[in-house]
Design a protein around this motif. Structure first.
Motif, mmCIF file in Angstrom:
data_model
loop_
_atom_site.group_PDB
_atom_site.id
_atom_site.type_symbol
_atom_site.label_atom_id
_atom_site.label_comp_id
_atom_site.label_asym_id
_atom_site.label_seq_id
_atom_site.Cartn_x
_atom_site.Cartn_y
_atom_site.Cartn_z
ATOM 1 N N THR A 1 41.233 7.530 56.701
ATOM 2 C CA THR A 1 42.619 7.110 56.842
ATOM 3 C C THR A 1 42.635 5.596 56.938
ATOM 4 O OG1 THR A 1 43.244 9.139 57.974
ATOM 5 C CG2 THR A 1 44.695 7.249 58.267
ATOM 6 N N PHE A 2 43.474 4.960 56.120
ATOM 7 C CA PHE A 2 43.611 3.515 56.113
ATOM 8 C C PHE A 2 45.007 3.171 56.625
ATOM 9 C CE2 PHE A 2 40.706 4.751 52.778
ATOM 10 C CZ PHE A 2 39.612 3.951 53.034
ATOM 11 N N VAL A 3 45.075 2.241 57.565
ATOM 12 C CA VAL A 3 46.354 1.856 58.156
ATOM 13 C C VAL A 3 46.529 0.352 58.006
ATOM 14 C CG1 VAL A 3 47.757 1.852 60.253
ATOM 15 C CG2 VAL A 3 46.156 3.730 59.831
ATOM 16 N N ASP A 4 47.632 -0.070 57.371
ATOM 17 C CA ASP A 4 48.001 -1.476 57.282
ATOM 18 C C ASP A 4 49.049 -1.725 58.347
ATOM 19 O OD1 ASP A 4 46.418 -2.223 54.999
ATOM 20 O OD2 ASP A 4 47.834 -1.110 53.754
ATOM 21 N N CYS A 5 48.829 -2.766 59.159
ATOM 22 C CA CYS A 5 49.724 -3.058 60.266
ATOM 23 C C CYS A 5 50.104 -4.533 60.276
ATOM 24 C CB CYS A 5 49.054 -2.738 61.602
ATOM 25 S SG CYS A 5 48.613 -1.024 61.800
#
Length: 59
Positions: free
Chosen positions: A43-47
């Motif tokens: 899972t990749f999360v951009d914040c």
């Protein structure tokens, strides 16, 4: 996580750093190849860091 004295359980002091703060996710991507033995489960999360009172840029 630091205790009341500002030290971790190992006695290390945690300084205020750019990664500490309130982060708002704007993109979450899953990479799942479940049909392949040993396949990817990522899972990749951009914040974006958000400070109270600042306007958040939206892409």
């Amino acid at each position: 996580m630091a205790g009341e004295n500002g030290l971790t359980q190992q006695g290390q002091r945690i300084a205020s750093a750019p990664w500490n703060g309130f982060w708002l996710p704007y993109s979450i991507t899953h990479e799942v190849t479940a049909e392949i033995p040993g396949g990817n489960w990522h899972t990749f999360v951009d914040c974006q860091m958000a400070n109270v009172g600042q306007q958040i840029a939206v892409k």
